[in-house]
Design a protein around this motif. Sequence first.
Motif, PDB file in Angstrom:
ATOM      1  N   SER A  32      -1.692  94.329   0.112  1.00  0.00           N
ATOM      2  CA  SER A  32      -1.359  95.581   0.785  1.00  0.00           C
ATOM      3  C   SER A  32      -0.157  96.187   0.074  1.00  0.00           C
ATOM      4  O   SER A  32       0.492  95.531  -0.758  1.00  0.00           O
ATOM      5  N   GLY A  33       0.127  97.434   0.397  1.00  0.00           N
ATOM      6  CA  GLY A  33       1.325  98.070  -0.117  1.00  0.00           C
ATOM      7  C   GLY A  33       1.121  99.028  -1.277  1.00  0.00           C
ATOM      8  O   GLY A  33       2.065  99.680  -1.718  1.00  0.00           O
ATOM      9  N   GLY A  34      -0.094  99.117  -1.782  1.00  0.00           N
ATOM     10  CA  GLY A  34      -0.343 100.051  -2.865  1.00  0.00           C
ATOM     11  C   GLY A  34      -0.269 101.486  -2.386  1.00  0.00           C
ATOM     12  O   GLY A  34      -0.194 101.762  -1.195  1.00  0.00           O
ATOM     13  N   GLY A  35      -0.272 102.407  -3.334  1.00  0.00           N
ATOM     14  CA  GLY A  35      -0.221 103.817  -2.981  1.00  0.00           C
ATOM     15  C   GLY A  35       0.173 104.647  -4.181  1.00  0.00           C
ATOM     16  O   GLY A  35       0.121 104.185  -5.319  1.00  0.00           O
ATOM     17  N   SER A  36       0.583 105.859  -3.893  1.00  0.00           N
ATOM     18  CA  SER A  36       0.988 106.790  -4.936  1.00  0.00           C
ATOM     19  C   SER A  36       2.508 106.897  -4.960  1.00  0.00           C
ATOM     20  O   SER A  36       3.149 106.957  -3.914  1.00  0.00           O
ATOM     21  N   VAL A  37       3.062 106.941  -6.159  1.00  0.00           N
ATOM     22  CA  VAL A  37       4.506 107.025  -6.322  1.00  0.00           C
ATOM     23  C   VAL A  37       4.797 107.819  -7.577  1.00  0.00           C
ATOM     24  O   VAL A  37       4.001 107.819  -8.528  1.00  0.00           O
ATOM     25  N   GLN A  38       5.921 108.490  -7.592  1.00  0.00           N
ATOM     26  CA  GLN A  38       6.310 109.238  -8.777  1.00  0.00           C
ATOM     27  C   GLN A  38       6.982 108.316  -9.794  1.00  0.00           C
ATOM     28  O   GLN A  38       7.591 107.300  -9.432  1.00  0.00           O
ATOM     29  N   ALA A  39       6.862 108.685 -11.039  1.00  0.00           N
ATOM     30  CA  ALA A  39       7.507 107.924 -12.103  1.00  0.00           C
ATOM     31  C   ALA A  39       9.003 107.781 -11.807  1.00  0.00           C
ATOM     32  O   ALA A  39       9.656 108.728 -11.364  1.00  0.00           O
ATOM     33  N   GLY A  40       9.496 106.572 -12.042  1.00  0.00           N
ATOM     34  CA  GLY A  40      10.897 106.284 -11.755  1.00  0.00           C
ATOM     35  C   GLY A  40      11.128 105.714 -10.373  1.00  0.00           C
ATOM     36  O   GLY A  40      12.214 105.202 -10.081  1.00  0.00           O
ATOM     37  N   GLY A  41      10.108 105.786  -9.521  1.00  0.00           N
ATOM     38  CA  GLY A  41      10.243 105.304  -8.155  1.00  0.00           C
ATOM     39  C   GLY A  41       9.949 103.825  -8.027  1.00  0.00           C
ATOM     40  O   GLY A  41       9.811 103.098  -9.027  1.00  0.00           O
ATOM     41  N   SER A  42       9.861 103.376  -6.781  1.00  0.00           N
ATOM     42  CA  SER A  42       9.654 101.960  -6.484  1.00  0.00           C
ATOM     43  C   SER A  42       8.537 101.785  -5.479  1.00  0.00           C
ATOM     44  O   SER A  42       8.225 102.700  -4.705  1.00  0.00           O
ATOM     45  N   LEU A  43       7.977 100.582  -5.495  1.00  0.00           N
ATOM     46  CA  LEU A  43       6.898 100.240  -4.579  1.00  0.00           C
ATOM     47  C   LEU A  43       6.934  98.733  -4.403  1.00  0.00           C
ATOM     48  O   LEU A  43       7.275  98.004  -5.349  1.00  0.00           O
TER      49      LEU A  43
END
Length: 120
Positions: free
Chosen positions: A7-18
């Motif tokens: 779980s925990g996937g998704g969309s993120v902008q470059a430079g961000g965290s997940l």
Amino acid sequence: QVQLVESGGGSVQAGGSLRLSCAVSGAVNCLGWFRQVPGKEREAVAAIDIDGSTHYADSMEGRFTVAKDDAMSTLYLQLNRVKPEDTAMYYCAAKKYIGTWYEYDIYSYWGQGTQVTVSS
């Protein structure tokens, strides 16, 4: 029987965290993260042994951090400073033996995957 659920996937902008998580049921001695882009081979990301020893692909060490809880029931992957090339399906994997960690065909158990998409 070992079962893995990511779980925990998704969309993120470059430079961000997940942060990705993987719920683990069953006894194992090594947990790993792999990723795959359509048309390419599954790629090792990181792994952690039951004693806490961690292993990273050279290109990801320093940006990604693998961790687990004491009970080996949850696996984590912290992705920092993500790049568009980190876009992939991320899979949790497990094996009962400690040793070589980066070859995907030595892992006996796999989750269904969680998609990570990084936009520029």
